[in-house]
Design a protein around this motif. Structure first.
Motif, PDB file in Angstrom:
ATOM      1  N   GLU A  37      43.404 -14.067  29.411  1.00  0.00           N
ATOM      2  CA  GLU A  37      42.470 -14.102  28.271  1.00  0.00           C
ATOM      3  C   GLU A  37      41.609 -12.838  28.230  1.00  0.00           C
ATOM      4  O   GLU A  37      41.474 -12.220  27.177  1.00  0.00           O
ATOM      5  N   SER A 162      25.462 -28.653  36.148  1.00  0.00           N
ATOM      6  CA  SER A 162      26.415 -28.512  35.044  1.00  0.00           C
ATOM      7  C   SER A 162      27.251 -29.779  35.049  1.00  0.00           C
ATOM      8  O   SER A 162      27.618 -30.281  36.115  1.00  0.00           O
ATOM      9  N   GLN A 190      23.618 -27.806  32.359  1.00  0.00           N
ATOM     10  CA  GLN A 190      24.648 -27.126  31.561  1.00  0.00           C
ATOM     11  C   GLN A 190      25.692 -28.152  31.134  1.00  0.00           C
ATOM     12  O   GLN A 190      26.711 -28.322  31.794  1.00  0.00           O
ATOM     13  N   LEU A 221      30.826 -23.316  20.568  1.00  0.00           N
ATOM     14  CA  LEU A 221      31.690 -23.171  19.385  1.00  0.00           C
ATOM     15  C   LEU A 221      32.910 -24.087  19.486  1.00  0.00           C
ATOM     16  O   LEU A 221      33.913 -23.867  18.801  1.00  0.00           O
ATOM     17  N   GLN A 223      35.080 -24.269  21.750  1.00  0.00           N
ATOM     18  CA  GLN A 223      36.199 -23.426  22.197  1.00  0.00           C
ATOM     19  C   GLN A 223      36.905 -22.758  21.025  1.00  0.00           C
ATOM     20  O   GLN A 223      38.118 -22.588  21.019  1.00  0.00           O
ATOM     21  N   VAL A 294      27.481 -18.526  24.917  1.00  0.00           N
ATOM     22  CA  VAL A 294      28.606 -18.188  24.048  1.00  0.00           C
ATOM     23  C   VAL A 294      29.744 -17.576  24.854  1.00  0.00           C
ATOM     24  O   VAL A 294      29.540 -16.894  25.857  1.00  0.00           O
ATOM     25  N   ALA A 296      33.427 -15.304  24.195  1.00  0.00           N
ATOM     26  CA  ALA A 296      34.091 -14.444  23.214  1.00  0.00           C
ATOM     27  C   ALA A 296      35.194 -13.717  23.951  1.00  0.00           C
ATOM     28  O   ALA A 296      35.051 -13.387  25.130  1.00  0.00           O
ATOM     29  N   GLN A 301      34.153 -10.460  18.199  1.00  0.00           N
ATOM     30  CA  GLN A 301      33.726 -11.867  18.216  1.00  0.00           C
ATOM     31  C   GLN A 301      32.320 -11.976  18.799  1.00  0.00           C
ATOM     32  O   GLN A 301      31.464 -12.682  18.264  1.00  0.00           O
TER      33      GLN A 301
HETATM   34  N1  NAP Z   1      30.023 -25.826  33.079  1.00  0.00           N
HETATM   35  C1  NAP Z   1      31.224 -26.033  32.605  1.00  0.00           C
HETATM   36  O1  NAP Z   1      31.922 -26.956  32.998  1.00  0.00           O
HETATM   37  C2  NAP Z   1      31.740 -25.112  31.558  1.00  0.00           C
HETATM   38  C3  NAP Z   1      32.909 -25.423  30.840  1.00  0.00           C
HETATM   39  C4  NAP Z   1      33.323 -24.531  29.840  1.00  0.00           C
HETATM   40  C5  NAP Z   1      32.586 -23.378  29.603  1.00  0.00           C
HETATM   41  N2  NAP Z   1      31.468 -23.099  30.339  1.00  0.00           N
HETATM   42  C6  NAP Z   1      30.644 -21.899  30.100  1.00  0.00           C
HETATM   43  O2  NAP Z   1      30.450 -21.746  28.705  1.00  0.00           O
HETATM   44  C7  NAP Z   1      30.936 -20.457  28.308  1.00  0.00           C
HETATM   45  C8  NAP Z   1      31.447 -20.521  26.905  1.00  0.00           C
HETATM   46  O3  NAP Z   1      32.553 -21.415  26.831  1.00  0.00           O
HETATM   47  P1  NAP Z   1      33.705 -21.151  25.791  1.00  0.00           P
HETATM   48  O4  NAP Z   1      34.366 -19.853  26.062  1.00  0.00           O
HETATM   49  O5  NAP Z   1      34.538 -22.364  25.710  1.00  0.00           O
HETATM   50  O6  NAP Z   1      32.779 -21.004  24.476  1.00  0.00           O
HETATM   51  P2  NAP Z   1      32.985 -21.071  22.934  1.00  0.00           P
HETATM   52  O7  NAP Z   1      31.992 -20.100  22.437  1.00  0.00           O
HETATM   53  O8  NAP Z   1      32.895 -22.474  22.471  1.00  0.00           O
HETATM   54  O9  NAP Z   1      34.483 -20.560  22.663  1.00  0.00           O
HETATM   55  C9  NAP Z   1      34.833 -19.250  22.926  1.00  0.00           C
HETATM   56  C10 NAP Z   1      36.211 -18.945  22.358  1.00  0.00           C
HETATM   57  O10 NAP Z   1      36.241 -19.149  20.946  1.00  0.00           O
HETATM   58  C11 NAP Z   1      36.895 -18.077  20.293  1.00  0.00           C
HETATM   59  N3  NAP Z   1      35.847 -17.349  19.557  1.00  0.00           N
HETATM   60  C12 NAP Z   1      34.556 -17.128  19.964  1.00  0.00           C
HETATM   61  N4  NAP Z   1      33.875 -16.470  19.020  1.00  0.00           N
HETATM   62  C13 NAP Z   1      34.711 -16.269  17.996  1.00  0.00           C
HETATM   63  C14 NAP Z   1      34.564 -15.672  16.731  1.00  0.00           C
HETATM   64  N5  NAP Z   1      33.392 -15.144  16.355  1.00  0.00           N
HETATM   65  N6  NAP Z   1      35.641 -15.644  15.897  1.00  0.00           N
HETATM   66  C15 NAP Z   1      36.808 -16.191  16.249  1.00  0.00           C
HETATM   67  N7  NAP Z   1      37.007 -16.786  17.455  1.00  0.00           N
HETATM   68  C16 NAP Z   1      35.976 -16.821  18.321  1.00  0.00           C
HETATM   69  C17 NAP Z   1      37.508 -17.201  21.392  1.00  0.00           C
HETATM   70  O11 NAP Z   1      38.796 -17.698  21.747  1.00  0.00           O
HETATM   71  P3  NAP Z   1      40.131 -17.277  20.964  1.00  0.00           P
HETATM   72  O12 NAP Z   1      39.947 -15.886  20.459  1.00  0.00           O
HETATM   73  O13 NAP Z   1      41.213 -17.429  21.935  1.00  0.00           O
HETATM   74  O14 NAP Z   1      40.237 -18.263  19.832  1.00  0.00           O
HETATM   75  C18 NAP Z   1      36.576 -17.469  22.563  1.00  0.00           C
HETATM   76  O15 NAP Z   1      37.161 -17.238  23.803  1.00  0.00           O
HETATM   77  C19 NAP Z   1      31.988 -20.128  29.366  1.00  0.00           C
HETATM   78  O16 NAP Z   1      32.271 -18.752  29.445  1.00  0.00           O
HETATM   79  C20 NAP Z   1      31.322 -20.626  30.609  1.00  0.00           C
HETATM   80  O17 NAP Z   1      30.347 -19.704  31.061  1.00  0.00           O
HETATM   81  C21 NAP Z   1      31.051 -23.953  31.305  1.00  0.00           C
END
Ligand code: NAP
Length: 332
Positions: A37, A162, A190, A221, A223, A294, A296, A301
């Motif tokens: 990724e 978390s 978290q 978002l 995911q 967030v 990205a 993004q």
């Molecule tokens: N504590 C936990 O159990 C846990 C679990 C999950 C996450 N987290 C934390 O939360 C953070 C964020 O999670 P997340 O990555 O799932 O967050 P998210 O913001 O919900 O989703 C991010 C994904 O959405 C897509 N995206 C984001 N912005 C975009 C935009 N402006 N336009 C189009 N597509 C966009 C991208 O994937 P694509 O381009 O592939 O579509 C990106 O990798 C993680 O990095 C981590 O630090 C913690």
């Protein structure tokens, strides 16, 4: 980037954190289909972008990318003043296959991992250490004693929880044990939270509000679902890694979620913003949310997402977004 993120208080700790945190889960992560990724170079570009927008609140975990997320952050931090950043990481996941003591929250694993993590990050201390998940086999008293010792050693400043399931009672119980012993409690959580994942509203949020515990939501978002790049009955877009993941489509591409997205789209049009920005602005306007984390995959993004900080929602728009999910607690 012509943006300067504000800071907000993390509960009642006195610590100020950026209003939007940057998450590094996808650094070095391979999807179920075997695609990388975010590479090291891209990861550093993303951190540059976040820093240029005034962002100083970075989220990682010891298991992200098998440790490379922390490592890449540490390399990037070498040319910076570490004290200007708030770095949060997490412990729970297994770090050695077939070794029952190399995962969970037993004292051996936690005390061993904290040193590995500090070494990878090239720092003497973590601002926040979260337990990544609850460990059923480690008693809460044992856990809080271990975590307190890390704070006393100066390796960790604040403790966080978390969570996967929104079981706030565990936090309440652990903090009560800490209080009885004069140990440091959890002061930030978290949980998963987004406009389509609302389960923490049932009671977890109330607990955090009552006890002045910060909330830094993950996957704000959904995911990628709330960015608006997915359509009803359409093929998956090319610019997405979500389809590589197990059960993503089944979990997110539901009629209930598309109803939420319709409202997000309407508000986005009204305020001249994108869907992603409105979904994040909702959290930035939410009194109980400290800072959404967030994610990205590209710098475009990330820039788009960070500009959510400039979006203003009226009370009426906030309420419409809040009411957009028919049964907010359906996921519990
Ligand atoms: N504590 C936990 O159990 C846990 C679990 C999950 C996450 N987290 C934390 O939360 C953070 C964020 O999670 P997340 O990555 O799932 O967050 P998210 O913001 O919900 O989703 C991010 C994904 O959405 C897509 N995206 C984001 N912005 C975009 C935009 N402006 N336009 C189009 N597509 C966009 C991208 O994937 P694509 O381009 O592939 O579509 C990106 O990798 C993680 O990095 C981590 O630090 C913690």
């Amino acid at each position: 980037m012509d943006l300067d993120l504000d800071t907000v208080p993390m509960g009642r700790t006195g610590l100020e954190v950026s209003e939007i945190a940057f998450g590094t889960w996808r650094f070095g992560r391979e999807t179920a289909a075997g695609n990388l990724e975010i590479s090291r170079e891209r990861g550093h570009d993303l951190l540059d972008t976040y820093e240029a927008a005034g962002g100083r609140f970075i989220d990682t975990a010891n298991v992200y990318g098998g440790g490379v997320s922390e490592e890449w952050i540490g390399e990037w931090m070498e040319e910076r003043n570490r004290d200007e950043f708030v770095i949060a990481s997490k412990i729970f996941g297994s770090t050695r296959e077939d070794d029952p003591n190399a995962g969970g929250l037993n004292r051996k694993h936690v005390r061993n991992q904290i040193d590995v993590m500090l070494d990878r990050l090239g720092t003497d201390y973590l601002d926040v250490l979260y337990i990544h998940r609850w460990d059923e086999s480690t008693a809460a008293r044992e856990l809080m004693r271990t975590l307190n010792s890390l704070v006393e050693d100066g390796k960790v400043h604040y403790l966080g929880a978390s969570t996967g399931r929104p079981n706030g009672w565990r936090i309440a119980r652990a903090n009560e044990i800490a209080r009885q012993h004069g140990w440091v409690p959890f002061t930030v959580t978290q949980p998963r939270y987004s406009l389509v994942n609302r389960e923490i509203e049932a009671e977890y949020m109330e607990l955090c509000r009552e006890r002045d515990i910060g909330i830094a939501p993950w996957s704000p978002l959904a995911q990628g679902f709330l960015t608006g790049k997915y359509e009803r009955d359409a093929d998956m877009p090319d610019d997405s890694t979500a389809s590589d993941s197990d059960r993503w489509e089944e979990n997110y591409l539901t009629e209930t979620n598309f109803d939420v997205l319709d409202e997000v789209r309407d508000v986005a049009e009204e305020v001249g913003a994108t869907e992603a920005q409105v979904a994040l602005a909702y959290q930035l306007h939410h009194a109980d949310v400290t800072a959404p984390i967030v994610g990205a995959r590209t710098t475009d993004q990330l820039e788009e997402n960070l500009r959510a900080a400039t979006v203003s929602l009226s009370d009426e728009q906030f309420e419409r977004l809040e009411a957009s999910k028919a049964d907010p607690y359906a996921d519990i």
